[in-house]
Each structure stands twice: as C-alpha cells, then as structure tokens.
Design a protein around this motif. Structure first.
Motif, PDB file in Angstrom:
ATOM      1  N   ASN A   1       0.988  -1.226  -0.010  1.00 32.47           N
ATOM      2  CA  ASN A   1      -0.160   0.041  -0.024  1.00 32.47           C
ATOM      3  C   ASN A   1       0.928   1.268   0.088  1.00 32.47           C
ATOM      4  N   ALA A   2       0.639   2.180  -0.990  1.00 35.04           N
ATOM      5  CA  ALA A   2       1.471   3.296  -0.896  1.00 35.04           C
ATOM      6  C   ALA A   2       0.454   4.464  -0.449  1.00 35.04           C
ATOM      7  N   ASP A   3      -0.313   4.543   0.320  1.00 35.54           N
ATOM      8  CA  ASP A   3      -1.310   5.405   0.867  1.00 35.54           C
ATOM      9  C   ASP A   3      -1.890   5.018   2.166  1.00 35.54           C
ATOM     10  N   ARG A   4      -0.982   4.464   3.045  1.00 37.35           N
ATOM     11  CA  ARG A   4      -1.769   4.166   4.249  1.00 37.35           C
ATOM     12  C   ARG A   4      -1.339   5.230   5.575  1.00 37.35           C
ATOM     13  N   HIS A   5      -2.637   5.841   5.909  1.00 36.51           N
ATOM     14  CA  HIS A   5      -2.122   6.802   6.897  1.00 36.51           C
ATOM     15  C   HIS A   5      -3.468   6.587   7.837  1.00 36.51           C
ATOM     16  N   ALA A   6      -3.231   7.387   9.037  1.00 35.19           N
ATOM     17  CA  ALA A   6      -4.195   7.230   9.853  1.00 35.19           C
ATOM     18  C   ALA A   6      -5.659   7.783   9.772  1.00 35.19           C
ATOM     19  N   GLY A   7      -5.652   8.723   8.568  1.00 37.60           N
ATOM     20  CA  GLY A   7      -7.006   9.245   8.245  1.00 37.60           C
ATOM     21  C   GLY A   7      -7.812   8.120   7.540  1.00 37.60           C
ATOM     22  N   ASN A   8      -7.191   7.382   6.822  1.00 40.24           N
ATOM     23  CA  ASN A   8      -7.935   5.930   6.072  1.00 40.24           C
ATOM     24  C   ASN A   8      -8.054   4.691   6.642  1.00 40.24           C
ATOM     25  N   ILE A   9      -7.993   5.034   8.341  1.00 41.43           N
ATOM     26  CA  ILE A   9      -8.266   3.726   9.140  1.00 41.43           C
ATOM     27  C   ILE A   9      -9.458   4.236   9.779  1.00 41.43           C
ATOM     28  N   LEU A  10     -10.767   3.716   9.746  1.00 44.08           N
ATOM     29  CA  LEU A  10     -11.765   4.036  10.834  1.00 44.08           C
ATOM     30  C   LEU A  10     -11.738   3.377  12.087  1.00 44.08           C
ATOM     31  N   MET A  11     -12.433   4.075  12.938  1.00 42.82           N
ATOM     32  CA  MET A  11     -12.688   3.226  14.097  1.00 42.82           C
ATOM     33  C   MET A  11     -14.176   3.047  14.468  1.00 42.82           C
ATOM     34  N   SER A  12     -14.476   1.515  15.132  1.00 43.49           N
ATOM     35  CA  SER A  12     -15.872   1.509  15.538  1.00 43.49           C
ATOM     36  C   SER A  12     -15.544   0.850  16.620  1.00 43.49           C
ATOM     37  N   LYS A  13     -16.883   0.540  17.462  1.00 40.31           N
ATOM     38  CA  LYS A  13     -16.888  -0.469  18.510  1.00 40.31           C
ATOM     39  C   LYS A  13     -17.458  -1.707  18.210  1.00 40.31           C
TER      40      LYS A  13
ATOM     41  N   TYR B   1      -4.484   2.997  -3.967  1.00 42.83           N
ATOM     42  CA  TYR B   1      -2.843   3.078  -4.314  1.00 42.83           C
ATOM     43  C   TYR B   1      -2.574   1.958  -3.934  1.00 42.83           C
ATOM     44  N   CYS B   2      -3.059   0.809  -3.804  1.00 43.25           N
ATOM     45  CA  CYS B   2      -2.104  -0.390  -3.555  1.00 43.25           C
ATOM     46  C   CYS B   2      -1.931  -1.284  -4.939  1.00 43.25           C
ATOM     47  N   LEU B   3      -0.950  -2.091  -4.474  1.00 44.92           N
ATOM     48  CA  LEU B   3      -0.427  -2.843  -5.602  1.00 44.92           C
ATOM     49  C   LEU B   3       0.128  -1.874  -6.653  1.00 44.92           C
ATOM     50  N   PRO B   4       0.887  -1.121  -6.441  1.00 47.27           N
ATOM     51  CA  PRO B   4       1.670  -0.148  -7.245  1.00 47.27           C
ATOM     52  C   PRO B   4       2.631  -0.987  -8.222  1.00 47.27           C
ATOM     53  N   GLU B   5       3.078  -0.536  -9.306  1.00 43.42           N
ATOM     54  CA  GLU B   5       4.285  -1.290 -10.133  1.00 43.42           C
ATOM     55  C   GLU B   5       5.540  -1.083  -9.616  1.00 43.42           C
ATOM     56  N   SER B   6       5.875  -0.280  -8.355  1.00 44.56           N
ATOM     57  CA  SER B   6       6.992  -0.316  -8.043  1.00 44.56           C
ATOM     58  C   SER B   6       6.714   0.152  -6.288  1.00 44.56           C
ATOM     59  N   PHE B   7       7.975  -0.232  -5.514  1.00 46.71           N
ATOM     60  CA  PHE B   7       7.828  -0.072  -4.027  1.00 46.71           C
ATOM     61  C   PHE B   7       8.284   1.372  -3.853  1.00 46.71           C
ATOM     62  N   GLU B   8       8.558   2.298  -4.631  1.00 45.35           N
ATOM     63  CA  GLU B   8       9.133   3.574  -4.330  1.00 45.35           C
ATOM     64  C   GLU B   8       8.419   4.398  -3.405  1.00 45.35           C
ATOM     65  N   ASP B   9       7.016   4.412  -3.264  1.00 42.35           N
ATOM     66  CA  ASP B   9       6.177   5.339  -2.464  1.00 42.35           C
ATOM     67  C   ASP B   9       5.247   4.626  -1.440  1.00 42.35           C
ATOM     68  N   VAL B  10       5.717   3.604  -1.156  1.00 41.91           N
ATOM     69  CA  VAL B  10       5.230   2.519  -0.205  1.00 41.91           C
ATOM     70  C   VAL B  10       5.428   3.280   1.083  1.00 41.91           C
ATOM     71  N   THR B  11       4.176   3.536   1.931  1.00 42.77           N
ATOM     72  CA  THR B  11       4.164   4.050   3.069  1.00 42.77           C
ATOM     73  C   THR B  11       3.294   3.401   3.963  1.00 42.77           C
ATOM     74  N   PHE B  12       3.723   3.320   5.584  1.00 39.05           N
ATOM     75  CA  PHE B  12       2.733   2.800   6.248  1.00 39.05           C
ATOM     76  C   PHE B  12       2.813   3.496   7.723  1.00 39.05           C
ATOM     77  N   ASP B  13       1.727   4.217   7.991  1.00 36.59           N
ATOM     78  CA  ASP B  13       1.643   5.198   9.194  1.00 36.59           C
ATOM     79  C   ASP B  13       1.761   4.267  10.414  1.00 36.59           C
ATOM     80  N   TRP B  14       1.201   3.151  10.512  1.00 36.26           N
ATOM     81  CA  TRP B  14       1.353   2.221  11.515  1.00 36.26           C
ATOM     82  C   TRP B  14       2.607   1.981  12.028  1.00 36.26           C
ATOM     83  N   LEU B  15       3.627   2.147  11.240  1.00 35.88           N
ATOM     84  CA  LEU B  15       5.054   1.625  11.678  1.00 35.88           C
ATOM     85  C   LEU B  15       5.589   2.495  12.769  1.00 35.88           C
TER      86      LEU B  15
END
Length: 571
Positions: free
Chosen positions: A414-426, A441-455
């Motif tokens: 995933n090249a676009d994982r940030h806290a804003g696109n993870i929803l919370m529920s109960k 922006y998942c399954l890109p043709e290269s790894f250049e922009d892969v980012t994970f906020d949860w890191l």
C-alpha cells in the motif's frame, strides 16, 4: 471516511508569502507558486527547505495548520514531510497545488425543483447571516438575504446565531423559509445538511399556524417528482461470476436511495471525487461511489488538480483511472480466516476491507462538466464509525487490530496508508475495531512510494499472534493473481510482480519471527531518495538474471537474495 474534510481553498490574503528578507537574494532562493482553487500565490523558499518548512510558511501567512495541508507538484503528492523540496524536483517557477483538510466544515447541498444542484461549505464558526448570504449569492433567482427567515425546531434564528450552536446535536433540523420567491427546507444527513429549494407556483397558498409563523399548505402545493438514477449495475466481465448476497444488498440499497430522490453527497475528504449515497429514508449513508473519471488528475477531477501528463497517479507506480480496480482488488484479496474469498460466504475478510464492487452509475448529482453520462467506478459499503485513527492516539488500539491492517498493507504494498484512512468503530464486546478504507494506491508497479503510518505505533513492534501467522502462511500470490483475473483484472506484469514479492517477504519474515515493524521497514524508504531494502533486493535480482529470463526464474532469484538479506537482519 472520517468526518474531516479536504477541499481546495481560495487565498484569504493577497500579499505574497515570503521568506525573511536576508534570504531573498540568496542563490538558493527560488520563486514558486501556491495554487489555491484557481488562484496563484507567489512564494519565495529555499531549495533546501523541507516540505514541513514550506507548509509552516503557508501556515504563518494563511493560518492553515501544517497537519491540515497537502501539497501536490508535477502530479505527485509531496508526502514525506522531512524531505527537501528539491528532492521532489521542485524548482524555480514550479506550481504547488494546495489541498486543505478541514474538520469544521458543514457541507450544504442545495437542490432546486428544476433539477439544479449546487454545494457550498460553511465553517461552523459562521453565523446564520452568512448562510443566508451564501444562499442568496448562489442563484440570482433567490431573494436577498434580508428577505429570508430561518427557523430551527420552531424557533426563529437571529443572524448572529452560530452554526456550531445550531448543529451541536446531529438531530437538529433547520427550516429555512424564503418569503416571496421560494421555500427552503433542510434536514441533517449525519454531519451534513441537505437543503431542498422549491420555487412556489402561481397557485401556492400560505397559511399561518397558531403561533403566527408561515407554513406551506401541503394539500395545495404539489411536490416535484425527484430525479431518478436511471442506471446502477455491477460491471460483470465473467459470466461465471455469481454476485454475492452482500454485494447485491449493497447495490439494492444504493439504488433505492437514489430512486427516492436522495442526491449523492460529495465528500470533502480526499483528492478525488467520492460520493456518499443515502438509503431510502435519506437518513443513513449506505455506500461510497468513486468514479474513475474523477480520480486525482483525471479528466473530471473536482478538486482542481492538473491532468496527469503521462498517466501516472499521485503515487509512483500507479495509473490514473485504475483506482477502482485497486479498491475492488483489496476487498477480493482480503480473504476471510476460514478460506479463500472465492469460496467463502463471509462478507468481511481478515482485515475487514468493506465490500466493494465496480459499477456503472448514471446520476446528475456527480461531476458532469460536459453533459450527464454514465460513470464507472468503485462502490463500497459505508461502514458506521466513530471517526478515524487521526482522532485519537494509537495506544488504545488492540494489537490484533493493528496487525491485521499491517498484514493487508504489506502484502498489497500500500502506497497510501495513513491514520486518516483507518476508521474506528466499537465491536459487540466494546473493543475498538479498525476498518481499512481507501485502497486506490495499493498494488503499485514499484515500491518507491510505499508508506505505512502504523510503523510508528507501538503495536507494530509486538510479535504476530499464532492465528495471524497461520493466516499469513495460507496466502498464495499466484492464486490471488488468478482470482483477480477471474474477476476481470488482468494485472500488469509489474503489479503482479509486486504482489508476489511482497507476499514472499511477508511469509519469509514471519518464518524468522520478524515483527510488523521490521518487515514494514524493509518495504519503506527511510528518505525520499534512499532506496528501501526491498528495492535493493529487487535490483540485485535484476542485475543477476539474464535479460531473457522467465518471470519464474526472476522470482526464484529474488527469493535467494531475500533469504540472505533477511538472515542478516534476523540473525
């Protein structure tokens, strides 16, 4: 999507944004232009300024908080805040497109009896008088603001009354009565208001209730029939596909809401066009539609972003117009715990990606600058939520919930994982449940922009559970590629290669007891211009194999190189 909004904002001051005067004549000083909703604001910066530094200058002049800004230059989002602007190729005379994320906007959709619709955004700090002036300015046919009366729950609202005070409760109802020219009625749709403007006919009659307020005589004023969506159907390219019940229900509830005359509500979040669709009652969101022609840098993008000159998306290795395919792929490849997606009847998979399908939809409520035509895009089930992970710190998130997102993101690169696109529920047990969305922006043709906020969350350093490890061991990239082809997406070689390599890394990583943090760091760049470990592995394999080698031979070489590098990290 969270309640936060993203829109392009017009400048609020006319002066140029400048750096201190002693830098103005430096050889490193460059002149750039910040584009805000069609306006250009000149700004002097240093070529060695970081992205955060540039955003801070915008905040100093405009008041837009750094964390609420997104900058796009040359068709690429300047996403790494600590990188230098020169690393992104920003030079003298370049244009930076500013997109702002604002959380205190009230979206008002106005529909006329003639079928016209327009939308404006009102800050909750504005007063009723401002709302009346905005309505009066939108259409010349409407009366002046001083001819409008605004009532809420039978109470007349003075012009000085703040929108924030009126909207404290989600069930607040605002009735706007425009004397002489029109009547305006409004009802809340969660945090938004939907207003209907009905122009009076010559035979309209108005009576007064016992309190002396004017009310419309519903027996004498016929309602105009609502606009109807003439098309909403799934795109099925393989006659062997049987539409699952959860998808049939999703399409049915969406179509019913449109046929009842409930207009799509365009989200103020994100850089592309996304529309919330209401149910038959108009009181609940049931789905989100994202047309491919309104994606970032697509021909009908409503956010003012420029067209892509080479077809590449905002993230490296993605293509404009393929976001819907990737959204659908994320759902299909999010296999349930008890088996493959194609053989399981479960609606949600291991990570909980909402049910998603590619559809064709015709409705006047979408962005149609050149005439109303059917649109193709992804339709995703709207998930009830309590906001996004941006709204609170990660310490309260269960480890298993974070790990399920991590597994999905790493295997999908995933090249676009940030806290804003993870929803919370109960959940039913009261525990927090995380819901991943926005996978264009998942399954890109290269790894250049892969980012994970949860890191950067503490849960990423915890080991995987035995249940998660068993799930990872069951993954099969070749079967996934075949599944996507069965559903109509014959993946490009580069994207298929990304899926194979990322799945390989995930499986080999858990065999060595590596945590999500360690595996994720292998996939993500430390800085913009320093290749990640996974990129180094791929390049080493490319240098080793002969030009005419088969894909299987290449992947086998990647496997050997990866084993060596992982052993160095693990042991």
């Amino acid at each position: 999507m969270s309640s936060a909004g993203v829109i392009a904002i017009s400048p609020i001051c006319r002066e140029s944004m400048v750096i201190p005067s002693h830098f103005l004549h430096s050889q490193e000083s460059i002149l750039i232009y910040v584009a805000m909703s069609g306006s250009m604001v000149p700004m002097r910066v240093l070529e060695y300024d970081s992205i955060d530094s540039v955003k801070l200058q915008i905040q100093t002049c405009k008041g837009f908080v750094v964390k609420n800004q997104k900058l796009v230059c040359g068709g690429r989002e300047l996403a790494r805040s600590n990188s230098l602007i020169k690393d992104y190729g920003v030079g003298d005379g370049n244009i930076l497109h500013l997109v702002l994320k604002l959380s205190d906007l009230q979206v008002i959709n106005v529909k006329t009896a003639s079928g016209e619709e327009f939308t404006f955004n009102v800050d909750r700090s504005r007063d009723v008088g401002y709302v009346k002036r905005q309505i009066a300015k939108k259409k010349g046919a409407l009366v002046d603001s001083d001819e409008q009366e605004v009532l809420c729950n039978g109470e007349r609202l003075e012009d000085q009354r703040l929108i924030h005070d009126i909207c404290k409760n989600n069930d607040a109802v605002i009735h706007l009565f425009v004397r002489k020219s029109a009547k305006i009625r409004a009802r809340p749709v969660e945090k938004n208001f939907e207003l209907s403007i009905v122009a009076p006919q010559l035979n309209d009659k108005v009576t007064e209730n016992r309190s002396g307020n004017e009310v419309d005589n519903k027996l004498l004023v016929p309602r105009e029939p609502p606009d109807r969506a003439s098309i909403l159907e799934p795109i099925i390219v393989n006659p062997k596909i049987e539409v699952p019940l959860v998808i049939s229900d999703l399409i049915g509830s969406t179509l019913e809401g449109l046929d009842r005359g409930h207009y799509p509500i365009r989200s103020t979040e994100g850089t592309g066009g996304a529309y919330f669709i209401l149910d038959a009652t108009g009181s609940k969101k049931v789905s989100v539609f994202k047309p491919i022609d309104e994606e970032p840098m697509a021909v009908n993008n409503p956010r003012g972003l420029p067209l892509s000159v080479d077809g590449e998306g905002l993230k490296k290795g993605t293509r404009v117009g393929e976001g819907a395919l990737r959204e659908c792929a994320a759902y299909l490849l999010d296999h349930p715990k008890n088996g493959r997606r194609s053989f399981s009847g479960e609606a949600l998979g291991f990570a909980g990606v909402p049910p998603t399908v590619i559809v064709k939809c015709l409705h006047s409520g979408f962005n149609h600058p050149d005439g109303i035509t059917p649109k193709i895009g992804s339709l995703q089930k709207f998930m009830d939520n309590n906001g996004s992970c941006e709204d609170m710190g990660p310490s309260a998130f269960p480890v298993g919930e974070v790990h399920k997102i991590a597994v999905l993101d790493m295997r999908m690169a995933n090249a676009d994982r940030h806290a804003g696109n993870i929803l919370m529920s109960k959940g039913e047990d009261g525990q927090i449940v995380l819901i991943p969305i926005d996978h264009g922006y998942c399954l890109p043709e290269s790894f250049e922009d892969v980012t994970f906020d949860w890191l950067y969350w503490p849960q990423a350093r915890r080991p995987f559970s035995s249940e998660t490890i068993e799930y990872i061991k069951s993954l099969d990239a070749e079967e996934d590629i075949a599944l996507l082809k069965f559903y109509g997406w014959d993946m490009p070689l580069e994207s298929a290669r990304t899926l194979c390599i990322s799945t390989m890394l995930l499986k080999k990583g858990v065999e060595r007891g590596l945590t999500p943090f360690t595996i994720g760091n292998i996939m993500c760049r430390e800085t913009l211009n320093k290749e990640s470990v996974i990129e180094e592995i791929v390049q080493e394999a490319l240098d080793f194999v002969l030009p005419d080698s088969s894909e299987d031979a290449f992947l086998e070489t990647v496997s050997r190189v990866m084993d060596r590098r992982l052993d160095e990290i693990a042991y």
